[in-house]
Design a protein around this motif. Structure first.
Motif, mmCIF file in Angstrom:
data_model
loop_
_atom_site.group_PDB
_atom_site.id
_atom_site.type_symbol
_atom_site.label_atom_id
_atom_site.label_comp_id
_atom_site.label_asym_id
_atom_site.label_seq_id
_atom_site.Cartn_x
_atom_site.Cartn_y
_atom_site.Cartn_z
ATOM 1 N N VAL A 53 0.833 -1.202 0.000
ATOM 2 C CA VAL A 53 0.000 0.000 0.000
ATOM 3 C C VAL A 53 0.867 1.250 0.000
ATOM 4 C CG1 VAL A 53 -1.618 1.354 1.382
ATOM 5 C CG2 VAL A 53 -2.014 -1.079 1.059
ATOM 6 N N LEU A 54 1.900 1.265 0.841
ATOM 7 C CA LEU A 54 2.774 2.436 0.923
ATOM 8 C C LEU A 54 3.596 2.614 -0.347
ATOM 9 C CD1 LEU A 54 3.927 2.050 4.631
ATOM 10 C CD2 LEU A 54 2.274 3.691 3.720
ATOM 11 N N GLN A 55 4.024 1.504 -0.955
ATOM 12 C CA GLN A 55 4.753 1.593 -2.215
ATOM 13 C C GLN A 55 3.867 2.153 -3.323
ATOM 14 O OE1 GLN A 55 6.350 -2.279 -3.062
ATOM 15 N NE2 GLN A 55 7.777 -2.244 -1.334
ATOM 16 N N GLU A 56 2.603 1.730 -3.330
ATOM 17 C CA GLU A 56 1.667 2.230 -4.329
ATOM 18 C C GLU A 56 1.428 3.723 -4.158
ATOM 19 O OE1 GLU A 56 -0.865 2.286 -7.547
ATOM 20 O OE2 GLU A 56 0.474 0.684 -6.874
ATOM 21 N N GLN A 57 1.282 4.163 -2.901
ATOM 22 C CA GLN A 57 1.100 5.591 -2.653
ATOM 23 C C GLN A 57 2.326 6.389 -3.099
ATOM 24 O OE1 GLN A 57 0.048 6.123 1.498
ATOM 25 N NE2 GLN A 57 -2.127 6.100 1.014
ATOM 26 N N GLU A 58 3.492 5.836 -2.853
ATOM 27 C CA GLU A 58 4.722 6.522 -3.250
ATOM 28 C C GLU A 58 4.825 6.632 -4.763
ATOM 29 O OE1 GLU A 58 9.571 6.101 -2.573
ATOM 30 O OE2 GLU A 58 8.171 4.784 -1.500
ATOM 31 N N ARG A 59 4.425 5.560 -5.468
ATOM 32 C CA ARG A 59 4.448 5.606 -6.933
ATOM 33 C C ARG A 59 3.484 6.653 -7.459
ATOM 34 N NH1 ARG A 59 5.051 -0.149 -6.673
ATOM 35 N NH2 ARG A 59 2.786 -0.381 -6.712
ATOM 36 N N GLU A 60 2.279 6.702 -6.859
ATOM 37 C CA GLU A 60 1.283 7.668 -7.309
ATOM 38 C C GLU A 60 1.749 9.098 -7.073
ATOM 39 O OE1 GLU A 60 -2.365 6.736 -5.408
ATOM 40 O OE2 GLU A 60 -2.739 4.928 -6.593
ATOM 41 N N GLU A 61 2.409 9.324 -5.931
ATOM 42 C CA GLU A 61 2.919 10.662 -5.654
ATOM 43 C C GLU A 61 4.034 11.031 -6.623
ATOM 44 O OE1 GLU A 61 4.115 10.563 -1.613
ATOM 45 O OE2 GLU A 61 2.060 10.531 -0.804
ATOM 46 N N THR A 62 4.831 10.021 -7.013
ATOM 47 C CA THR A 62 5.948 10.283 -7.912
ATOM 48 C C THR A 62 5.467 10.683 -9.300
ATOM 49 O OG1 THR A 62 7.349 8.707 -6.711
ATOM 50 C CG2 THR A 62 8.028 9.298 -8.945
ATOM 51 N N VAL A 63 4.469 10.002 -9.815
ATOM 52 C CA VAL A 63 3.982 10.290 -11.174
ATOM 53 C C VAL A 63 2.887 11.342 -11.175
ATOM 54 C CG1 VAL A 63 4.562 7.967 -11.937
ATOM 55 C CG2 VAL A 63 2.262 8.436 -11.083
ATOM 56 N N GLY A 64 2.505 11.822 -9.980
ATOM 57 C CA GLY A 64 1.476 12.846 -9.914
ATOM 58 C C GLY A 64 0.091 12.331 -10.195
ATOM 59 N N SER A 65 -0.130 11.022 -9.952
ATOM 60 C CA SER A 65 -1.431 10.428 -10.225
ATOM 61 C C SER A 65 -2.430 10.806 -9.159
ATOM 62 C CB SER A 65 -1.305 8.900 -10.280
ATOM 63 O OG SER A 65 -2.566 8.305 -10.377
ATOM 64 N N THR A 66 -3.701 10.820 -9.515
ATOM 65 C CA THR A 66 -4.772 11.070 -8.550
ATOM 66 C C THR A 66 -5.224 9.798 -7.868
ATOM 67 O OG1 THR A 66 -6.431 10.831 -10.288
ATOM 68 C CG2 THR A 66 -5.616 13.052 -9.828
ATOM 69 N N GLY A 67 -4.678 8.644 -8.273
ATOM 70 C CA GLY A 67 -5.018 7.364 -7.614
ATOM 71 C C GLY A 67 -6.106 6.638 -8.354
#
Length: 280
Positions: free
Chosen positions: A256-270
């Motif tokens: 879950v934390l890795q996914e959040q970090e990836r989303e923050e990195t690419v600027g995704s809204t999730g």
């Protein structure tokens, strides 16, 4: 001390059949019977070193108690059923889970299905899917609860409140208190998998996922640590795996934390919203 030889049970670990066949244990000249599964302080230990048999047993007990509750109590009120669930069913599904916490998707979903079916009977949330029901009822998934128990136990070890089973702590000058994660030794893949998913490896991984202020929280009561831990967990998505939706099987805290970090990195809204609509 007089011992009852009829109650002796023998369990053998490992695959060295020559050693197994060449050794015999006796009491009063009577051989002690070999067993594949032995119940020790409420936990079924198996000769294959897994806890699949124990998980199947507690799943049966959880289903049985869940069915008894729904047959005995006519009320489908949320507060009533939540109280019955927490007091009568959950203890059977979580006793000593730090030791046997499953890592196989099939076993995780087997246990999760019990809470999924029970919450579907609550009148106020019958129209919601499982993930939405958990959020509305303010319940953790069983998977997240087991991870929470592991984190709490590691914290108690670091605070010298319970015996240490091999957890090593390092005080990093910048990152704070962290658990040392041992390397997995051995050439046999099955042994490596069992070791990797044991408490002494999984517990430190989960504890190290916590933010520094939580990891460094020391000299306080367990209740205070629990409150702070729960406050942090409430801000994380809790989407337990559901059979038939392989894309929804990533719900461990590290993932879950890795996914959040990836989303923050690419600027995704999730993508939590679309996944929430798919997994019912």
């Amino acid at each position: 001390m007089l011992l009852n030889g009829d109650k002796f049970e023998l369990i053998r670990y490992g695959r060295n059949e020559v050693l197994k066949n060449s050794t015999c244990y006796e009491y009063n000249n009577q051989p002690i019977e070999d067993k594949e599964h032995v119940k020790d302080l409420g936990v079924h230990m198996s000769s294959d070193a897994t806890f699949s048999h124990h998980i199947n047993k507690i799943a049966e007990a959880g289903k049985s108690m869940s069915g008894w509750v729904l047959r005995t109590f006519a009320s489908r009120d949320g507060q009533c059923l939540k109280t019955l669930w927490k007091s009568l069913v959950l203890p059977r599904l979580e006793y000593c889970c730090q030791l046997w916490s499953p890592h196989k998707i099939q076993e995780i979903t087997t246990l999760e299905a019990i809470q999924r079916a029970f919450t579907a009977r609550i009148q106020e949330v019958q129209h919601l899917d499982y993930w939405e029901r958990l959020s509305e009822l303010k319940l953790y998934s069983l998977q997240r609860r087991r991870e929470r128990y592991c984190i709490l136990y590691v914290w108690k070890i670091l605070e010298d409140r319970v015996p240490n089973v091999g957890i090593i702590v390092n005080q990093h000058p910048r990152k704070g208190r962290l658990c040392f994660i041992k390397g997995v030794q051995g050439s046999i893949q099955r042994v490596r998998t069992l070791t990797h998913n044991s408490f002494t490896h999984n517990g430190p991984r989960l504890f190290n996922c916590l933010p520094q202020e939580l990891r460094d929280l020391s000299g306080t009561s367990p209740e205070t640590f629990k409150r702070n831990l729960d406050k942090w967990l409430e801000g994380l998505p809790d989407h337990p795996p559901i059979p038939g939706y392989p894309s929804c099987h990533h719900n461990t805290l590290p993932e879950v934390l890795q996914e959040q970090e990836r989303e923050e990195t690419v600027g995704s809204t999730g993508t939590g919203g679309s996944r929430l609509q798919l997994c019912r």
